[in-house]
Design a protein around this motif. Sequence first.
Motif, PDB file in Angstrom:
ATOM      1  N   GLY A 172      -1.147   9.590   0.702  1.00  0.00           N
ATOM      2  CA  GLY A 172      -0.615   9.323  -0.508  1.00  0.00           C
ATOM      3  C   GLY A 172       0.518   9.092  -1.172  1.00  0.00           C
ATOM      4  O   GLY A 172       0.988   8.614  -2.080  1.00  0.00           O
ATOM      5  N   ALA A 173       0.889  10.904  -1.015  1.00  0.00           N
ATOM      6  CA  ALA A 173       3.022  10.805  -2.050  1.00  0.00           C
ATOM      7  C   ALA A 173       3.676   9.793  -0.976  1.00  0.00           C
ATOM      8  O   ALA A 173       4.042   9.039  -1.892  1.00  0.00           O
ATOM      9  N   LEU A 174       3.854   9.402   0.271  1.00  0.00           N
ATOM     10  CA  LEU A 174       5.164   8.595   0.786  1.00  0.00           C
ATOM     11  C   LEU A 174       4.274   6.939   0.289  1.00  0.00           C
ATOM     12  O   LEU A 174       4.881   6.640  -0.264  1.00  0.00           O
ATOM     13  N   ALA A 175       2.904   6.838   0.334  1.00  0.00           N
ATOM     14  CA  ALA A 175       2.980   5.559  -0.478  1.00  0.00           C
ATOM     15  C   ALA A 175       3.246   5.438  -1.166  1.00  0.00           C
ATOM     16  O   ALA A 175       3.323   3.937  -2.283  1.00  0.00           O
ATOM     17  N   HIS A 176       3.008   6.076  -2.222  1.00  0.00           N
ATOM     18  CA  HIS A 176       3.260   5.863  -4.028  1.00  0.00           C
ATOM     19  C   HIS A 176       4.853   6.192  -4.245  1.00  0.00           C
ATOM     20  O   HIS A 176       4.850   5.854  -5.497  1.00  0.00           O
ATOM     21  N   LEU A 177       6.005   6.117  -3.120  1.00  0.00           N
ATOM     22  CA  LEU A 177       7.471   6.440  -3.253  1.00  0.00           C
ATOM     23  C   LEU A 177       7.697   4.883  -4.329  1.00  0.00           C
ATOM     24  O   LEU A 177       8.273   5.125  -5.166  1.00  0.00           O
ATOM     25  N   ASP A 178       7.109   4.485  -3.798  1.00  0.00           N
ATOM     26  CA  ASP A 178       7.013   2.765  -5.269  1.00  0.00           C
ATOM     27  C   ASP A 178       6.789   2.626  -6.787  1.00  0.00           C
ATOM     28  O   ASP A 178       7.040   2.033  -7.564  1.00  0.00           O
ATOM     29  N   GLY A 179       5.920   4.115  -6.688  1.00  0.00           N
ATOM     30  CA  GLY A 179       5.807   3.978  -8.296  1.00  0.00           C
ATOM     31  C   GLY A 179       4.382   3.237  -8.067  1.00  0.00           C
ATOM     32  O   GLY A 179       4.243   3.595  -9.584  1.00  0.00           O
ATOM     33  N   ALA A 180       4.063   2.369  -7.464  1.00  0.00           N
ATOM     34  CA  ALA A 180       2.918   1.406  -7.750  1.00  0.00           C
ATOM     35  C   ALA A 180       1.451   2.102  -7.040  1.00  0.00           C
ATOM     36  O   ALA A 180       1.490   2.269  -6.124  1.00  0.00           O
ATOM     37  N   GLY A 181       0.429   2.385  -7.865  1.00  0.00           N
ATOM     38  CA  GLY A 181      -0.231   3.405  -7.536  1.00  0.00           C
ATOM     39  C   GLY A 181      -0.996   1.462  -6.953  1.00  0.00           C
ATOM     40  O   GLY A 181      -2.172   1.981  -5.694  1.00  0.00           O
ATOM     41  N   ALA A 182      -1.889   0.628  -7.608  1.00  0.00           N
ATOM     42  CA  ALA A 182      -2.022  -0.781  -5.791  1.00  0.00           C
ATOM     43  C   ALA A 182      -2.069  -0.295  -4.676  1.00  0.00           C
ATOM     44  O   ALA A 182      -2.481  -0.367  -4.068  1.00  0.00           O
ATOM     45  N   THR A 183       0.379  -0.743  -4.828  1.00  0.00           N
ATOM     46  CA  THR A 183       0.496  -0.998  -3.475  1.00  0.00           C
ATOM     47  C   THR A 183       0.187   0.493  -2.567  1.00  0.00           C
ATOM     48  O   THR A 183      -0.152   0.357  -1.644  1.00  0.00           O
ATOM     49  N   THR A 184      -0.299   0.993  -3.803  1.00  0.00           N
ATOM     50  CA  THR A 184      -0.085   2.934  -3.169  1.00  0.00           C
ATOM     51  C   THR A 184      -2.233   3.227  -2.356  1.00  0.00           C
ATOM     52  O   THR A 184      -2.173   3.289  -1.322  1.00  0.00           O
ATOM     53  N   PHE A 185      -3.290   1.745  -2.736  1.00  0.00           N
ATOM     54  CA  PHE A 185      -4.420   2.338  -2.516  1.00  0.00           C
ATOM     55  C   PHE A 185      -4.784   1.020  -1.524  1.00  0.00           C
ATOM     56  O   PHE A 185      -4.976   1.025  -0.490  1.00  0.00           O
ATOM     57  N   LEU A 186      -3.490   0.576  -1.667  1.00  0.00           N
ATOM     58  CA  LEU A 186      -3.608  -1.151  -0.854  1.00  0.00           C
ATOM     59  C   LEU A 186      -3.156  -0.993   0.814  1.00  0.00           C
ATOM     60  O   LEU A 186      -3.731  -1.648   1.742  1.00  0.00           O
ATOM     61  N   LEU A 187      -2.280  -0.136   0.626  1.00  0.00           N
ATOM     62  CA  LEU A 187      -1.808   0.095   1.824  1.00  0.00           C
ATOM     63  C   LEU A 187      -2.414   1.652   2.853  1.00  0.00           C
ATOM     64  O   LEU A 187      -2.662   1.832   3.723  1.00  0.00           O
ATOM     65  N   THR A 188      -3.216   2.632   2.227  1.00  0.00           N
ATOM     66  CA  THR A 188      -3.834   3.491   2.806  1.00  0.00           C
ATOM     67  C   THR A 188      -4.904   3.413   2.750  1.00  0.00           C
ATOM     68  O   THR A 188      -5.690   3.876   4.157  1.00  0.00           O
ATOM     69  N   VAL A 189      -6.150   3.039   2.045  1.00  0.00           N
ATOM     70  CA  VAL A 189      -7.455   3.311   2.124  1.00  0.00           C
ATOM     71  C   VAL A 189      -7.534   1.836   3.146  1.00  0.00           C
ATOM     72  O   VAL A 189      -8.479   3.138   3.998  1.00  0.00           O
ATOM     73  N   PRO A 190      -6.998   0.528   3.358  1.00  0.00           N
ATOM     74  CA  PRO A 190      -7.759   0.333   4.930  1.00  0.00           C
ATOM     75  C   PRO A 190      -7.810   0.845   5.436  1.00  0.00           C
ATOM     76  O   PRO A 190      -8.581   0.723   6.969  1.00  0.00           O
TER      77      PRO A 190
END
Length: 435
Positions: free
Chosen positions: A106-124
């Motif tokens: 979750g922290a790594l995926a949020h390195l770009d600061g975009a919440g939508a990108t974080t969950f698009l990358l991780t949840v699926p």
Amino acid sequence: MLAFIGLVTIVLVVGFLLLGRMSPIVALTLVPLGGALVAGFGPEALTEFFNDGLSRVMQVATMFVFAITFFGVLQDTGLFRPLINGLIRMTRGHVVAVTAGTAIVGALAHLDGAGATTFLLTVPALLPLYERLSMSRYLMLMMLALGAGIANMLPWAGPLGRAAAVTGIDLTALWHPLIPIQLIGMALLVMLAIGLGLREQRRIAAAGGAAASSASGGIGGVEATEDERVLERPRLLAVNGALFLAVVAALVTGLLPPALIFMIGLSLVLLINYPDVESQMLRIRAHAPAALLMGAIILSAGTFLGIMDGTGMLRAMAASMVAVLPEAAIGSLHIIVGTLGMPLELVLSTDAFYFGMLPIVLEVTQPAGVPAEQVVHAMVIGNIIGTFASPFSPALWLALGLARADIGTHIRYSFVWMWGFSLVVLGVAWALGLF
């Protein structure tokens, strides 16, 4: 009278933002403008307020435009995908490791600061793994939210930029004291994840769920789509990683102004990965909407703050609040608000918290000798952990949709843990002397 007009202005701005009746740009521009006109200020004074407010936020707005585009292009190159997929593969099949890995992902995926990108990358990528292990999807959402919440303290993520726009303090100066908090916070989060992972393991065993060993294969991470593969540059992974680290190092050391650092970083990442002009313009156009929206919100916040400060409304409101608050509470108001940061996240949007509440707390506490930096740190740390438990977070709704989860269940499952964790991190910050 001025305090009353200011109060009505703040309530209307926060109310419109909460109810979704106005976009932040509209609310932050028109409502304070109406308040100033009612208070008797004319075009000449409004021009002065506007110019003063704009000068306070211009550096921050410029930084956001280039920072969001820079990280968006880095995301296009596929820089973060191997990190996330590697962690997913490492933790596969072990409930405790999966829980801890989810927080780190979750922290790594949020390195770009975009919440939508974080969950698009991780949840699926993570949901099939959680289902195979009979783990709770709400545990997954909470771990991702906590990891992203800690990463959200990065200067390009949003909340800190809003605080810098309100206070006029240099963004990197606000961030530097938070770096140890982020590092300690991640260590504490891994410890919490291990504890919750053990609890989840016992729950699964008691329910007769799937054994950890049954998830030995079949899940390799999140795959890129055909369109994403066209943009990815796997051969330049090391170069892009070095550029990312160089930009972060320049921000940490304060070598150059943040806006200039991101302008240089964006120019280099485009030149290295997409050397022809047409491809560069396509990447800029792809990320321009998000970048310009954030920049426009910050500029509108400058107008709001310029009017509220220039008219004297904030000072009048603060004076009225001081008159009714117990004397002992005046110098500690920022800590009180920080302590209540998680519950406030459920009733205030990010914009309402930073553009509505923060200016008032500053006006109350600064006459008592509390530095603005301390006010920001207490309020940010107390509030930011709960960002992705708030119904006012669009990214959370995306995560809930991807996870096929219910927001009420998510809040019931996560609220106590997330609030408790935010109080622990707040206590660490207090022990380190941030406020």
